[in-house]
Scaffold this motif. Structure first.
Motif, PDB file in Angstrom:
ATOM      1  N   GLY A  10       0.809  -1.201   0.000  1.00  0.00           N
ATOM      2  CA  GLY A  10       0.000   0.000   0.000  1.00  0.00           C
ATOM      3  C   GLY A  10       0.839   1.246   0.000  1.00  0.00           C
ATOM      4  O   GLY A  10       2.047   1.203  -0.270  1.00  0.00           O
ATOM      5  N   LEU A  11       0.182   2.346   0.308  1.00  0.00           N
ATOM      6  CA  LEU A  11       0.836   3.652   0.361  1.00  0.00           C
ATOM      7  C   LEU A  11       1.093   4.018   1.820  1.00  0.00           C
ATOM      8  O   LEU A  11       0.176   3.928   2.654  1.00  0.00           O
ATOM      9  N   VAL A  12       2.309   4.429   2.111  1.00  0.00           N
ATOM     10  CA  VAL A  12       2.666   4.792   3.474  1.00  0.00           C
ATOM     11  C   VAL A  12       3.599   5.994   3.426  1.00  0.00           C
ATOM     12  O   VAL A  12       4.353   6.171   2.463  1.00  0.00           O
ATOM     13  N   GLN A  13       3.548   6.805   4.462  1.00  0.00           N
ATOM     14  CA  GLN A  13       4.427   7.968   4.537  1.00  0.00           C
ATOM     15  C   GLN A  13       5.827   7.555   4.965  1.00  0.00           C
ATOM     16  O   GLN A  13       6.006   6.528   5.643  1.00  0.00           O
ATOM     17  N   PRO A  14       6.830   8.334   4.602  1.00  0.00           N
ATOM     18  CA  PRO A  14       8.188   8.044   5.078  1.00  0.00           C
ATOM     19  C   PRO A  14       8.222   7.937   6.590  1.00  0.00           C
ATOM     20  O   PRO A  14       7.582   8.729   7.293  1.00  0.00           O
ATOM     21  N   GLY A  15       8.952   6.940   7.067  1.00  0.00           N
ATOM     22  CA  GLY A  15       9.013   6.676   8.490  1.00  0.00           C
ATOM     23  C   GLY A  15       7.959   5.710   8.986  1.00  0.00           C
ATOM     24  O   GLY A  15       8.025   5.254  10.130  1.00  0.00           O
ATOM     25  N   GLY A  16       7.007   5.392   8.138  1.00  0.00           N
ATOM     26  CA  GLY A  16       5.937   4.487   8.516  1.00  0.00           C
ATOM     27  C   GLY A  16       6.321   3.025   8.403  1.00  0.00           C
ATOM     28  O   GLY A  16       7.462   2.680   8.079  1.00  0.00           O
ATOM     29  N   SER A  17       5.343   2.165   8.675  1.00  0.00           N
ATOM     30  CA  SER A  17       5.566   0.720   8.662  1.00  0.00           C
ATOM     31  C   SER A  17       4.503   0.014   7.840  1.00  0.00           C
ATOM     32  O   SER A  17       3.371   0.489   7.720  1.00  0.00           O
ATOM     33  N   LEU A  18       4.881  -1.121   7.294  1.00  0.00           N
ATOM     34  CA  LEU A  18       3.971  -2.033   6.617  1.00  0.00           C
ATOM     35  C   LEU A  18       4.407  -3.445   6.928  1.00  0.00           C
ATOM     36  O   LEU A  18       5.587  -3.706   7.156  1.00  0.00           O
ATOM     37  N   ARG A  19       3.444  -4.337   6.892  1.00  0.00           N
ATOM     38  CA  ARG A  19       3.754  -5.753   7.056  1.00  0.00           C
ATOM     39  C   ARG A  19       3.208  -6.494   5.854  1.00  0.00           C
ATOM     40  O   ARG A  19       1.989  -6.496   5.618  1.00  0.00           O
ATOM     41  N   LEU A  20       4.101  -7.113   5.113  1.00  0.00           N
ATOM     42  CA  LEU A  20       3.707  -7.921   3.961  1.00  0.00           C
ATOM     43  C   LEU A  20       3.577  -9.376   4.388  1.00  0.00           C
ATOM     44  O   LEU A  20       4.365  -9.866   5.199  1.00  0.00           O
ATOM     45  N   THR A 107       3.241  -7.337  -4.793  1.00  0.00           N
ATOM     46  CA  THR A 107       2.367  -6.355  -4.166  1.00  0.00           C
ATOM     47  C   THR A 107       3.110  -5.010  -4.144  1.00  0.00           C
ATOM     48  O   THR A 107       4.303  -4.955  -3.841  1.00  0.00           O
ATOM     49  N   GLN A 108       2.392  -3.959  -4.481  1.00  0.00           N
ATOM     50  CA  GLN A 108       3.014  -2.647  -4.609  1.00  0.00           C
ATOM     51  C   GLN A 108       3.176  -1.989  -3.246  1.00  0.00           C
ATOM     52  O   GLN A 108       2.227  -1.935  -2.453  1.00  0.00           O
ATOM     53  N   VAL A 109       4.361  -1.482  -3.005  1.00  0.00           N
ATOM     54  CA  VAL A 109       4.641  -0.676  -1.817  1.00  0.00           C
ATOM     55  C   VAL A 109       5.102   0.694  -2.297  1.00  0.00           C
ATOM     56  O   VAL A 109       6.056   0.795  -3.066  1.00  0.00           O
ATOM     57  N   THR A 110       4.401   1.719  -1.855  1.00  0.00           N
ATOM     58  CA  THR A 110       4.752   3.086  -2.228  1.00  0.00           C
ATOM     59  C   THR A 110       4.974   3.901  -0.963  1.00  0.00           C
ATOM     60  O   THR A 110       4.089   3.959  -0.099  1.00  0.00           O
ATOM     61  N   VAL A 111       6.154   4.491  -0.866  1.00  0.00           N
ATOM     62  CA  VAL A 111       6.492   5.317   0.292  1.00  0.00           C
ATOM     63  C   VAL A 111       6.599   6.757  -0.187  1.00  0.00           C
ATOM     64  O   VAL A 111       7.515   7.112  -0.928  1.00  0.00           O
ATOM     65  N   SER A 112       5.648   7.552   0.231  1.00  0.00           N
ATOM     66  CA  SER A 112       5.592   8.928  -0.253  1.00  0.00           C
ATOM     67  C   SER A 112       4.793   9.784   0.707  1.00  0.00           C
ATOM     68  O   SER A 112       3.851   9.318   1.345  1.00  0.00           O
TER      69      SER A 112
END
Length: 113
Positions: A10-20, A107-112
């Motif tokens: 998904g889309l997450v801001q810089p400094g954030g976290s994701l779990r794939l 899966t798309q990861v977007t950091v922005s």
């Protein structure tokens, strides 16, 4: 036939976290003795290894993600996961799961911001 399905991008801001997560299904008995990993491919770049978990249980990480990403597995659920913390814009890519010789579709990861 074995299918790998990734989720959690998904889309997450810089400094954030994701779990794939990547779940294996189909003609597979157990992933416990298999090597597995997460790869990523950014636009215009080659696919690269991000994190690997060998059949012996050792882990390897790309230098760019060391200390920020963690690979793990759940044998009972035939799932391999990638916890990504302190995400950076340069982590933006399509992330692919690999277990033994099988690959997920990505899966798309977007950091922005």
């Amino acid at each position: 036939q074995v299918q790998l399905v990734e989720s959690g991008g998904g889309l997450v801001q810089p400094g954030g976290s994701l779990r794939l997560s990547c779940e294996a299904s189909g003609s597979i008995f157990s992933i416990s003795a298999m090597s597995m990993g997460w790869y990523r491919q950014a636009p215009g770049k080659e696919r690269e290894l991000v994190a690997a978990l060998t059949s012996a249980g050792t882990t390897n990480y790309a230098d760019s993600v060391k200390g920020r990403f963690t690979i793990s597995k759940d044998n009972a659920r035939s799932t391999v996961s990638l916890q990504m913390n302190s995400l950076k814009p340069e982590d933006t890519a399509v992330y692919y799961c690999n277990i033994h010789r099988w690959w997920g579709r990505g899966t798309q990861v977007t950091v922005s911001s």
